[in-house]
Design a protein around this motif. Structure first.
Motif, mmCIF file in Angstrom:
data_model
loop_
_atom_site.group_PDB
_atom_site.id
_atom_site.type_symbol
_atom_site.label_atom_id
_atom_site.label_comp_id
_atom_site.label_asym_id
_atom_site.label_seq_id
_atom_site.Cartn_x
_atom_site.Cartn_y
_atom_site.Cartn_z
ATOM 1 N N ILE A 190 -0.058 6.681 -4.065
ATOM 2 C CA ILE A 190 1.067 5.773 -3.877
ATOM 3 C C ILE A 190 1.915 6.250 -2.694
ATOM 4 C CG2 ILE A 190 2.608 6.966 -5.489
ATOM 5 C CD1 ILE A 190 3.529 4.085 -6.355
ATOM 6 N N LEU A 191 2.361 5.308 -1.877
ATOM 7 C CA LEU A 191 3.256 5.653 -0.783
ATOM 8 C C LEU A 191 4.649 5.911 -1.351
ATOM 9 C CD1 LEU A 191 2.297 3.039 1.976
ATOM 10 C CD2 LEU A 191 1.612 5.429 1.812
ATOM 11 N N LYS A 192 5.258 7.017 -0.954
ATOM 12 C CA LYS A 192 6.608 7.343 -1.424
ATOM 13 C C LYS A 192 7.618 6.504 -0.653
ATOM 14 C CE LYS A 192 5.360 12.024 -2.613
ATOM 15 N NZ LYS A 192 4.361 12.741 -1.855
ATOM 16 N N ASN A 193 8.878 6.493 -1.130
ATOM 17 C CA ASN A 193 9.939 5.769 -0.423
ATOM 18 C C ASN A 193 10.029 6.251 1.014
ATOM 19 O OD1 ASN A 193 10.559 4.302 -2.666
ATOM 20 N ND2 ASN A 193 12.279 5.579 -3.273
ATOM 21 N N ASN A 194 10.086 5.325 1.944
ATOM 22 C CA ASN A 194 10.202 5.591 3.382
ATOM 23 C C ASN A 194 8.988 6.307 3.979
ATOM 24 O OD1 ASN A 194 12.804 4.446 3.407
ATOM 25 N ND2 ASN A 194 13.676 6.396 2.723
ATOM 26 N N GLU A 195 7.903 6.474 3.218
ATOM 27 C CA GLU A 195 6.700 7.092 3.773
ATOM 28 C C GLU A 195 5.908 6.053 4.545
ATOM 29 O OE1 GLU A 195 2.626 9.440 2.396
ATOM 30 O OE2 GLU A 195 3.993 8.674 0.878
ATOM 31 N N ARG A 196 5.418 6.462 5.722
ATOM 32 C CA ARG A 196 4.579 5.607 6.549
ATOM 33 C C ARG A 196 3.216 6.263 6.649
ATOM 34 N NH1 ARG A 196 8.241 2.424 10.083
ATOM 35 N NH2 ARG A 196 10.318 2.971 9.369
ATOM 36 N N ARG A 197 2.183 5.441 6.560
ATOM 37 C CA ARG A 197 0.823 5.975 6.627
ATOM 38 C C ARG A 197 0.043 5.216 7.689
ATOM 39 N NH1 ARG A 197 -2.324 7.971 2.096
ATOM 40 N NH2 ARG A 197 -0.330 8.821 1.490
ATOM 41 N N ILE A 198 -0.559 5.947 8.625
ATOM 42 C CA ILE A 198 -1.421 5.320 9.622
ATOM 43 C C ILE A 198 -2.753 5.034 8.949
ATOM 44 C CG2 ILE A 198 -2.645 5.646 11.798
ATOM 45 C CD1 ILE A 198 -0.274 7.359 12.713
#
Length: 175
Positions: A145-153
């Motif tokens: 899961i993407l955390k708050n404010n996390e960006r993933r390329i």
């Protein structure tokens, strides 16, 4: 199988079009809201449905890739073109500001669920960055899961999940 959208509540009604001939008129009653409406069987004069859109046509028109929504019990397969900059992905609701609306009955997808940013890196190659909306159920990449404010390329062929919907990123062929 074909499906029609209720003009009042946007619910879908599925029917077998092989039982009817071109030019025949049909009357439906929406099971959700009770609205009665009619359609005429035949080829639409409007653009092709998203289910049948050709990805290659979008690539020739200076496309920045697309997302492919994998068919499941909530919706049909959809190929949705991306634009340069922020692409807000979410559930289709009449009048919403979502730029990439998914036609679905999946209640676990928010109206503005996640954002897929298309930009160019230093070498001029397309770069795709995914971040959560924030949403109620989260955005998953590679089962994390993407955390708050996390960006993933993410890269061509990447699989990400919003709600109960799986989506594949498809870069244009020329990249």
């Amino acid at each position: 199988m074909k499906r029609v959208r209720c003009p009042k509540c946007d619910g879908f009604i599925t029917f077998d079009e092989t039982n009817y001939v071109d030019g025949q008129s049909l009357i439906f009653q929406c099971p959700d809201c009770g609205k009665q409406f009619g359609i005429r069987i035949g080829k639409s004069k409007l653009r092709d449905t998203r289910k049948n859109e050709n990805l290659n046509v979008n690539i020739e028109n200076n496309s920045f890739g697309s997302i492919i929504v994998i068919e499941n019990v909530f919706h049909y397969k959809q190929v949705l073109p991306l634009k340069f900059g922020d692409n807000t992905i979410g559930r289709y609701i009449k009048g919403s500001t979502t730029t990439i609306p998914i036609e679905t009955n999946d209640p676990s997808i928010d109206i503005n669920h996640c954002i897929l940013n298309v930009s160019k890196d230093i070498k001029g190659k397309l770069k795709y960055t995914l971040r959560d909306g924030p949403s109620n159920t989260g955005t998953f990449v590679d089962n994390e899961i993407l955390k708050n404010n996390e960006r993933r390329i993410i890269y061509n062929g990447a699989l990400f999940t919003i709600g109960a919907t799986s989506i594949i990123l498809k870069k244009p062929e020329e990249e």
